[in-house]
Scaffold this active site. Structure first.
Site, mmCIF file in Angstrom:
data_model
loop_
_atom_site.group_PDB
_atom_site.id
_atom_site.type_symbol
_atom_site.label_atom_id
_atom_site.label_comp_id
_atom_site.label_asym_id
_atom_site.label_seq_id
_atom_site.Cartn_x
_atom_site.Cartn_y
_atom_site.Cartn_z
ATOM 1 N N ASP A 476 47.467 -52.029 42.647
ATOM 2 C CA ASP A 476 47.325 -53.350 43.240
ATOM 3 C C ASP A 476 46.698 -53.272 44.629
ATOM 4 O O ASP A 476 46.644 -52.191 45.247
ATOM 5 C CB ASP A 476 48.690 -54.041 43.312
ATOM 6 C CG ASP A 476 48.587 -55.552 43.085
ATOM 7 O OD1 ASP A 476 47.505 -56.119 43.298
ATOM 8 O OD2 ASP A 476 49.613 -56.155 42.710
ATOM 9 N N ASP A 546 46.436 -63.559 38.653
ATOM 10 C CA ASP A 546 47.887 -63.727 38.646
ATOM 11 C C ASP A 546 48.285 -65.020 37.950
ATOM 12 O O ASP A 546 49.462 -65.208 37.620
ATOM 13 C CB ASP A 546 48.426 -63.743 40.083
ATOM 14 C CG ASP A 546 48.538 -62.352 40.688
ATOM 15 O OD1 ASP A 546 48.329 -61.360 39.949
ATOM 16 O OD2 ASP A 546 48.823 -62.245 41.890
#
Length: 735
Positions: A476, A546
């Protein structure tokens, strides 16, 4: 036959078979024209009478005997001299150039004029290398050209070498400049967005005003993506007409400029973003630009995307033991537990995930350091002893005993100020000395341009993978840069951070893959904030957004697949109502939305009913049947979703046309409006195909269970949908 030859004044053609495809590189010494042929594409450029490298042709493949030449071009007036009118392949800023330059430099004596002339070239296999030099100063640019034998995708980059005894400051460096012929009807297509709203389609007419797509964020970014497509208004559709497509293989700050020049030609220039950019090129040093890939199709926007997808699968995506593995069905713990992970809770989720056929179990954030929220712990990549008193091994063994691989979330490039790493090394972050350090998500960016930071991160990750049987990292990157300083190096080198950071990130990823060839990596940046051909060369899948709302995802996935391969596009089924917009949708609808890429599941499985488990098990089993087709086949966007009332129909066809998977979804239906039949594409007309629903339910009464490919493509299939959030998935199998 493979050899290299300096081809000054010498004509030759190399024909190189590659798995049945052919690529040709040639040089016509009489006309001084270079030509590259691959797939259905021809690309040509020449040396002009003024020794400038001039674009000639880029489009549908021409016959080998067809002569190719470009006119000798001079200035239009005293306002636009030759340098500004000739469509140069790689233009230096000098000699009267006002169009976007590919290269702009400054010497210590204040001279900033750069005029690049042809000096020599080499031809090797399906590639051409051309050497340019400034007309007086010791600066050399080596241009690299390749063409893919199967798809005709061009790869272009530049090596900029300082042959002098003094440093040269590079203020701007592109990878390449592409040129399209005169046509006032061109339209530029691109994507824009932000966190949770990535990949929104945009378009604009190409004009003299110009359009700049860019990121100044230190990474690829969601605001724009380093990708473009250009079509012809009134001629190009999804199914037909000319379309040019391209993307930069670079994960740092970037820029692509598209504009019509004074002579009416469209120029496309892409490379490092010149904003806040300065690179001090030392004597005998070479700066390598990223590669700017570009392709062409006369089959419309859909065919251009399919060409680019195929090129990515064959030439960009990493292989394991020489093969491109399929994406396993994945479970991720984030939405179930967030930071509250522990051994018992993760084991329970693993048990439930295994029941529905999950193949890879991923524990997300919260497993390390003092990581109980996003305020602390980043940078301390040691297992939290309170949450996992026996380390990760008991959990990994538990996951593997249930037939799944174990994966882990990491965010190596970041650090919380509240961490042991930051307290020990506050100088390791990107910063301007004496200035505030702006936090994003309570974290700062480590300066990977520093070799000590690079080596530390490589060592920590290597140790983690060496001591634990981890088969997957979700990598990430949850913020962009601010205060992009590097105070520990001389002032004239500090802005090199934009290049050196990314080179060291690539080094870490490449070295981890070398040391741990069985480990796969996902590129994630708070969703789709770092997806590009550079990072995709080093990672096995990408996290698109997301935002997991299935309606929003249809729009996001449609934008993404314009440029990038759907086979590595991860899409999750998550809880309803969705956290983004509180929209409630049926579980079946969520699965049909997510099955159009790499399938993941992120629900809190402890809240599921037995009916939920049964539904999920059916769809996971169906997905495994169509997985090779979805991940390796050709995508046809039959009905593209639009904002407001989303309707999406996509079709995936296996490379050998033995199977097709059709997804038809609607946000809602109105009145008693009939739906037109869905006409498939890409099937074998003469073959017969049976059809069945993915959920195992019976077909509509009037639907034949078997027909020819010609029938399905010409007559089509009726898919009755009525109500809100309705969808159906169909599997066509060649008999």
């Amino acid at each position: 036959m493979r050899f290299a030859l300096s081809a000054i004044g010498f004509a030759m053609i190399l024909t190189l078979p590659v798995e049945g495809a052919q690529a040709e590189a040639s040089y016509d010494a009489e006309r001084r024209v270079f030509r590259l042929d691959g797939g259905d594409v021809t690309y040509a450029f020449k040396v002009s009478r003024d020794d400038l490298l001039q674009s000639v042709y880029w489009g549908e493949r021409l016959e080998a005997e067809d002569p190719i030449d470009g006119p000798e071009i001079g200035g239009l007036s005293g306002f636009d001299v030759t340098a500004n009118v000739v469509p140069q392949e790689y233009a230096g800023w000098g000699g009267g150039l006002f169009a976007d330059p590919a290269l702009k430099v400054a010497w210590p004596d204040g001279n900033r004029d750069l005029v690049l002339h042809y000096r020599s070239h080499k031809i090797e296999r399906d590639a051409v290398t051309v050497e340019l030099q400034d007309i007086q100063r010791p600066l050399t640019v080596i241009l690299h050209y390749t063409i893919d034998p199967d798809t005709g995708v061009i790869g272009r980059s530049a090596s900029i070498r300082n042959d002098g005894d003094m440093s040269v400051r590079i203020d701007r460096a592109a990878a390449a400049g592409y040129t399209l012929p005169v046509d006032e009807r061109y339209r530029l297509h691109y994507t824009t967005g932000r966190w949770a709203a990535e990949w929104q389609r945009g378009d604009a007419p190409v004009s003299a005003a110009g359009t700049v797509l860019e990121s100044r964020r230190g990474s690829t970014g969601s605001e724009n993506n380093p990708w473009f497509m250009i079509t012809v208004d009134g001629e190009t559709t999804e199914q037909s007409g000319p379309a040019w497509i391209g993307a930069l293989a670079w994960s740092g700050s970037w820029r692509i400029g598209v504009a019509r020049d004074v002579a009416g030609r469209t120029r496309i220039t892409g490379g490092f973003n010149p904003f806040d950019f300065a690179y001090s090129l030392a004597p005998r040093e070479t700066l390598e630009t990223p590669v700017f890939y570009a392709g062409y199709s006369d089959g419309g926007m859909g065919a251009a995307s399919r060409v680019f997808h195929r090129f990515q699968r064959q030439s960009i995506l990493p292989r394991h033991d020489g093969r491109l593995p399929l994406r396993p069905v994945l479970y991720n713990s984030w939405e179930a537990t967030e930071f509250a992970v522990d051994e018992a809770g993760q084991m329970r989720l693993a048990d439930l995930a295994a029941r529905i056929g999950v193949e890879r179990f991923v524990m997300d954030d919260g497993w390390f350091g003092e990581r109980n929220s996003d305020h602390a712990g980043l940078g301390d990549w040691q297992v939290n002893p309170e949450k996992f008193p026996n380390g990760l091994k008991p959990l990994i063994d538990h996951v593997q005993a249930r037939g799944m691989e174990f994966g882990l979330w990491v965010e190596p490039e970041m650090v919380n100020p509240d961490s042991e790493l930051y307290r020990a090394h506050p100088d390791w972050v990107i910063n301007f000395e004496g200035r505030p350090r702006t936090e994003g998500r309570n974290q700062l960016v480590l300066n990977l341009a520093r070799q000590d930071v690079r080596d530390h991160l490589l060592g920590v990750l290597d140790d983690l993978l060496s001591k634990n049987d981890i088969r997957f990292l979700k990598w990430d990157y949850n913020r962009n840069w601010s205060e992009p300083g590097w105070p520990s190096v001389p002032v004239d080198e500090q802005q090199e951070i934009y290049v050196r950071y990314m080179r060291n990130l690539y080094y870490i990823l490449d070295e981890l893959r070398r040391r741990h060839p069985g480990v796969e990596i996902e590129s994630c940046s708070g969703g789709g904030g770092r997806i590009d051909l550079g990072i995709m060369q080093r990672t096995d899948q990408v996290w698109t957004s997301d935002n997991t709302d299935p309606v929003d995802r249809l729009l996001i996935q449609d934008g993404y697949t314009q440029a990038y391969d759907p086979g590595v596009m991860m899409a999750w089924v998550t809880d309803s109502p969705n956290w983004v917009n509180r929209r409630s949708t049926p579980l079946s609808f969520r699965f049909l939305s997510a099955m159009q890429g790499g399938l993941g599941i992120g629900n809190d499985l402890t809240e599921w009913t037995q009916e939920d488990f049964a539904t999920a098990k059916r769809y996971v089993a169906a997905y495994k049947r169509i997985r090779p087709t979805v991940q390796r086949g050709d995508l046809y966007r039959i009905d593209r979703p639009e904002e407001g009332d989303v309707r999406s129909t996509t079709l995936y066809v296996a490379p050998d046309r033995s199977q097709a998977a059709l997804f038809a979804l609607v946000q809602g239906t109105h009145r008693l409006d009939p739906r037109r039949p869905i006409r498939l594409q890409g099937l074998n007309e003469d073959a017969r195909y049976s059809v069945e629903r993915m959920d195992g339910e019976p077909l509509a009464s009037a639907t034949p269970t078997e027909a020819s490919g010609a029938y399905w493509m010409r007559h089509g299939i009726d898919v009755p949908l009525r109500g809100d959030f309705q969808g159906v998935g169909l599997i066509f199998t060649r008999q």
